[in-house]
Design an enzyme around this catalytic site. Structure first.
Site, mmCIF file in Angstrom:
data_model
loop_
_atom_site.group_PDB
_atom_site.id
_atom_site.type_symbol
_atom_site.label_atom_id
_atom_site.label_comp_id
_atom_site.label_asym_id
_atom_site.label_seq_id
_atom_site.Cartn_x
_atom_site.Cartn_y
_atom_site.Cartn_z
ATOM 1 N N GLU A 26 -13.225 -7.645 8.528
ATOM 2 C CA GLU A 26 -14.044 -6.389 7.921
ATOM 3 C C GLU A 26 -14.323 -6.902 6.439
ATOM 4 O O GLU A 26 -13.638 -7.954 6.020
ATOM 5 C CB GLU A 26 -13.080 -5.128 7.724
ATOM 6 C CG GLU A 26 -12.985 -4.445 8.999
ATOM 7 C CD GLU A 26 -12.108 -3.273 8.816
ATOM 8 O OE1 GLU A 26 -12.293 -2.200 9.606
ATOM 9 O OE2 GLU A 26 -11.381 -3.114 7.948
ATOM 10 N N CYS A 51 -16.907 -7.431 -0.845
ATOM 11 C CA CYS A 51 -15.497 -7.783 -0.615
ATOM 12 C C CYS A 51 -15.311 -8.561 0.625
ATOM 13 O O CYS A 51 -15.767 -7.814 1.641
ATOM 14 C CB CYS A 51 -14.586 -6.337 -0.738
ATOM 15 S SG CYS A 51 -12.820 -6.820 -0.368
ATOM 16 N N CYS A 82 -2.879 -10.823 8.102
ATOM 17 C CA CYS A 82 -2.063 -11.501 7.009
ATOM 18 C C CYS A 82 -0.720 -11.699 7.434
ATOM 19 O O CYS A 82 -0.277 -11.221 8.170
ATOM 20 C CB CYS A 82 -2.001 -10.465 5.947
ATOM 21 S SG CYS A 82 -1.695 -11.304 4.337
ATOM 22 N N CYS A 88 3.318 -6.883 2.750
ATOM 23 C CA CYS A 88 3.588 -6.074 1.519
ATOM 24 C C CYS A 88 3.395 -4.629 2.377
ATOM 25 O O CYS A 88 2.958 -4.154 3.202
ATOM 26 C CB CYS A 88 2.320 -6.262 0.774
ATOM 27 S SG CYS A 88 2.247 -7.900 0.211
ATOM 28 N N CYS A 127 0.647 -1.928 2.476
ATOM 29 C CA CYS A 127 -0.868 -2.655 2.819
ATOM 30 C C CYS A 127 -0.980 -2.664 4.360
ATOM 31 O O CYS A 127 -0.121 -3.176 5.236
ATOM 32 C CB CYS A 127 -1.173 -4.068 2.423
ATOM 33 S SG CYS A 127 -2.428 -4.766 3.047
ATOM 34 N N CYS A 149 -9.306 -0.304 -0.726
ATOM 35 C CA CYS A 149 -8.261 -1.565 -0.734
ATOM 36 C C CYS A 149 -7.067 -1.242 0.027
ATOM 37 O O CYS A 149 -6.365 -0.103 -0.040
ATOM 38 C CB CYS A 149 -7.911 -1.379 -2.260
ATOM 39 S SG CYS A 149 -8.815 -1.768 -3.315
HETATM 40 N N1 SAH Z 1 -4.061 -10.652 -0.196
HETATM 41 C C1 SAH Z 1 -4.457 -10.690 -1.545
HETATM 42 C C2 SAH Z 1 -5.867 -10.281 -1.271
HETATM 43 C C3 SAH Z 1 -6.240 -8.792 -0.392
HETATM 44 S S1 SAH Z 1 -5.552 -7.143 -1.043
HETATM 45 C C4 SAH Z 1 -3.771 -9.947 -2.288
HETATM 46 O O1 SAH Z 1 -2.691 -9.278 -1.900
HETATM 47 O O2 SAH Z 1 -3.875 -10.024 -3.536
HETATM 48 C C5 SAH Z 1 -6.594 -6.565 -2.175
HETATM 49 C C6 SAH Z 1 -5.793 -5.694 -3.251
HETATM 50 O O3 SAH Z 1 -5.536 -4.327 -2.666
HETATM 51 C C7 SAH Z 1 -4.380 -6.203 -3.428
HETATM 52 O O4 SAH Z 1 -4.079 -5.809 -4.935
HETATM 53 C C8 SAH Z 1 -3.574 -5.367 -2.561
HETATM 54 O O5 SAH Z 1 -2.243 -5.186 -3.293
HETATM 55 C C9 SAH Z 1 -4.210 -3.798 -2.776
HETATM 56 N N2 SAH Z 1 -3.662 -3.089 -1.897
HETATM 57 C C10 SAH Z 1 -2.983 -3.426 -0.709
HETATM 58 N N3 SAH Z 1 -3.102 -2.337 -0.073
HETATM 59 C C11 SAH Z 1 -3.255 -1.133 -0.814
HETATM 60 C C12 SAH Z 1 -3.322 0.296 -0.619
HETATM 61 N N4 SAH Z 1 -2.978 0.819 0.556
HETATM 62 N N5 SAH Z 1 -3.690 0.977 -1.642
HETATM 63 C C13 SAH Z 1 -4.156 0.545 -2.649
HETATM 64 N N6 SAH Z 1 -4.201 -1.041 -2.605
HETATM 65 C C14 SAH Z 1 -3.769 -1.630 -1.829
HETATM 66 FE FE1 SF4 Z 2 -1.413 -9.667 2.704
HETATM 67 FE FE2 SF4 Z 2 -1.906 -7.000 1.959
HETATM 68 FE FE3 SF4 Z 2 0.041 -8.278 0.958
HETATM 69 FE FE4 SF4 Z 2 -2.541 -8.904 0.346
HETATM 70 S S1 SF4 Z 2 -1.589 -7.093 -0.052
HETATM 71 S S2 SF4 Z 2 -0.874 -10.428 0.769
HETATM 72 S S3 SF4 Z 2 -3.451 -8.628 2.379
HETATM 73 S S4 SF4 Z 2 -0.024 -7.844 3.283
#
Ligand code: SAH
Ligand code: SF4
Length: 386
Positions: A114, A127, A134, A138, A141, A367
């Site tokens: 996406e 974006c 991934c 996390c 996420c 995000c």
């Molecule tokens: N993998 C990279 C980039 C993609 S995530 C990273 O983790 O930095 C882009 C941002 O969205 C990151 O700061 C991530 O932690 C945040 N993010 C992920 N899941 C989210 C959620 N459910 N609500 C708000 N922010 C989130």
């Molecule tokens: Fe991967 Fe989501 Fe963690 Fe970013 S926030 S490193 S996309 S699992």
């Protein structure tokens, strides 16, 4: 070069399928010139030819060699025999009530990723994703729950920018003045995937995107977000030079270990050390600390004060992201008053602390909500069968 593997760690994808033609999108200038030579263009002509082709691809957005009218007809035909100009296919496009556009794109192997376009006053941010899924997990996420993973090629990363400009109608037209404001004026590597686990492809793609005879997005308009892959941070400064955002999200190792499990490998102290060096190495002003606000988990006044102490001395902006919910998520978004109170402490300590307004929530484009539709459907089917 035609058979050189272009992704290393996850799945190896040759750029040229057997007996196929090489896709020019995503080759750096040097790689493009080499590709023309390898296919038979005389070395002394290759520099000029590759410069001309480059402009057609990235300045004009040409998708057909026949349109490259400053090249001799036989050369255009020759190019078409050896090369293609391919970008990911749009499977679907959702437009949010707030104007945010989410593209579901199909790439080689039938995978899907996406990309999200967020229009703003006088500018717009795209974006882009760097991986399918991934490898990191996390806990807040949605992308992290997706098992299927491969690195995107440089071509597929650049392709996301091309597709968005196609959809927005943002290629210049010969003879017409260029509009003052750009629709895709900024780029963030904040879609699916961890960009620093796909370093070479991301770097090459950014070289293409930054080139000022083409897409021309300056390094100061590109922000790469990482969860904290410490050994690649200095390299990002040296080899890309873009702005850096870091998914910080917690102020103790105990909590960060749970939210961002890569913290067990590179903890807060190690990460901060790498971040301290970044602005100088990359000649950029400040680092963005992303901080997702999770109710009762990381959102106390004490957390805000600890955060300020930890980052002391680092030129920084703190981006507070209200948690975006997704089906089955184990967290809740902090209350607005809590977020305000947290922002206030950070702000009083001298840091900009904007609260990120969720965009495109109604189309699951905010995000952390990204996840391939096919993966969603697969999970849905499995859940229904259980
Ligand atoms: N993998 C990279 C980039 C993609 S995530 C990273 O983790 O930095 C882009 C941002 O969205 C990151 O700061 C991530 O932690 C945040 N993010 C992920 N899941 C989210 C959620 N459910 N609500 C708000 N922010 C989130
Ligand atoms: Fe991967 Fe989501 Fe963690 Fe970013 S926030 S490193 S996309 S699992």
């Amino acid at each position: 070069m035609a058979d050189t593997p272009i992704t290393q760690d996850l799945v190896t994808l040759p750029r040229t399928p057997p007996q196929g033609r090489t896709n020019l999108i995503g080759l750096t200038r040097a790689q493009l010139r080499d590709a023309l030579i390898a296919a038979g263009t005389a070395e002394k002509q290759a520099r000029m030819r590759s410069g001309q082709v480059w402009q057609w691809l990235y300045h004009w957005g040409a998708r057909d060699f026949a349109a490259m009218t400053n090249l001799a007809k036989p050369y255009r035909a020759w190019l078409a025999e050896h090369f293609t100009i391919e970008v990911p296919a749009i499977v679907s496009r959702s437009v949010s009530a707030d104007g945010t556009r989410k593209y579901l794109l199909r790439i080689a192997g039938g995978h899907e990723v996406e990309a999200v376009y967020i229009p703003e006053e006088g500018r717009g941010t795209l974006c882009v994703s760097s991986q399918v899924g991934c490898t990191l997990t996390c806990s807040f996420c949605h992308t992290g729950t997706q098992r299927l993973v491969r690195n995107l090629t440089a071509s597929e990363i650049v392709g996301q920018v091309m597709v968005a400009r196609d959809d927005l109608g943002e290629w210049p037209e010969p003879g017409k003045p260029r509009p003052q404001t750009r629709l895709v004026s900024n780029l963030v590597l904040m879609g699916m995937g961890e960009p620093l686990y796909n370093f070479e492809n991301v770097r090459d793609a950014m070289q293409v995107v930054m080139d000022n005879e083409g897409l021309s997005l300056s390094r100061k308009r590109i922000t790469l977000s990482t969860s904290g892959i410490v050994p690649e941070i200095a390299r990002t400064a040296e080899e890309i030079g873009c702005l850096l955002a870091v998914s910080f999200h917690a102020t103790t190792d105990e909590v960060r270990d749970k939210l961002v499990p890569i913290n067990r490998k590179w903890n807060i102290a190690t990460l901060l050390e790498a971040l301290r060096a970044y602005p100088k190495l990359s000649n950029s002003e400040r680092i963005t600390f992303e901080y997702v606000m999770l109710k009762g988990v990381n959102d106390s006044d004490e957390d805000a004060r600890r955060l300020v102490r930890l980052i002391a001395g680092i030129p920084a902006k703190i981006n507070l992201i209200p948690f975006n919910e997704w089906p089955g998520a184990p967290y809740e978004r902090s209350d607005p008053e809590r977020i305000e109170a947290f922002a206030d402490i950070v702000h009083k300590a001298g840091y900009a602390s904007p609260i990120r307004t969720p965009r495109g929530e109604d189309i699951m484009a905010a995000c952390g909500q990204l996840k391939s539709a096919s993966e969603r459907a697969r999970k849905g089917r499995r859940a229904a069968a259980e």
